[in-house]
Design a protein around this motif. Structure first.
Motif, PDB file in Angstrom:
ATOM      1  N   SER A 190      15.567   7.209 -25.981  1.00 22.15           N
ATOM      2  CA  SER A 190      14.287   6.739 -25.499  1.00 22.15           C
ATOM      3  C   SER A 190      13.234   6.553 -26.805  1.00 22.15           C
ATOM      4  N   ARG A 191      12.554   5.905 -27.043  1.00 18.20           N
ATOM      5  CA  ARG A 191      12.242   5.003 -28.238  1.00 18.20           C
ATOM      6  C   ARG A 191      12.683   4.999 -29.619  1.00 18.20           C
TER       7      ARG A 191
ATOM      8  N   ARG B 287      14.917  12.872 -27.651  1.00 16.63           N
ATOM      9  CA  ARG B 287      15.498  11.115 -27.611  1.00 16.63           C
ATOM     10  C   ARG B 287      16.485  10.911 -26.425  1.00 16.63           C
TER      11      ARG B 287
ATOM     12  N   ASP C 254      12.783   2.362 -24.256  1.00 15.78           N
ATOM     13  CA  ASP C 254      13.570   3.452 -23.336  1.00 15.78           C
ATOM     14  C   ASP C 254      14.421   2.798 -22.666  1.00 15.78           C
TER      15      ASP C 254
END
Length: 147
Positions: free
Chosen positions: A118-119, A100, A50
């Motif tokens: 994120s991710r 995300r 992240d």
């Protein structure tokens, strides 16, 4: 200072210096004095991590009620995150970013428009634009994704 107008000389009450001082005094009150600031170097992220793509308005001002966009011009649709009427707008968002991306909504009142991603995926690598359309203010953030 004299101006020629239809053969007449008219004395101006303003000197060059007074006009300059007048304009300098107006600069702090003119629109467009705020500026979006992003990082001067690329942001490097590992796959699966992240990260935050920094972007803030200086001087700080409340942007919660403004339209805010995060985009990538190489995508279709180009929107990574869209903020309208104090909420995220999902309809225009690129599907690969659904779930995300987020803003720090409590920080919008301080001009912080940083995007949390994120991710991170390899496909996230690219040049992102942080944009306030009404103000015509923009800043760019380069994301490099490594292993």
């Amino acid at each position: 200072m004299f101006h020629q107008m239809a053969g007449l000389s008219i004395q101006s009450p303003f000197t060059t210096t007074s006009v300059l001082v007048f304009h300098l005094l107006l600069i702090p009150f003119s629109k467009g004095q705020s500026q979006l600031i992003g990082p001067s170097q690329p942001i490097v992220a590992k796959i699966g991590s992240d990260i935050i793509l920094p972007c803030h308005l200086e001087p700080a001002q409340d942007v919660a009620a403004k339209t805010l966009d995060w985009t990538r011009s190489d995508l279709d649709p180009r929107f990574v995150y869209v903020w309208r009427a104090r909420q995220e707008l999902l309809d225009e968002k690129n599907p690969s970013y659904l779930g995300r991306t987020s803003l720090f909504t409590d920080e919008l009142k301080h001009g912080n428009i940083s995007l949390k991603l994120s991710r991170v995926k390899p496909a996230d690598q690219g040049r992102y634009k942080c944009f306030i359309p009404k103000e015509k203010e923009e800043s760019f953030v380069e994301l490099v994704v490594g292993k």
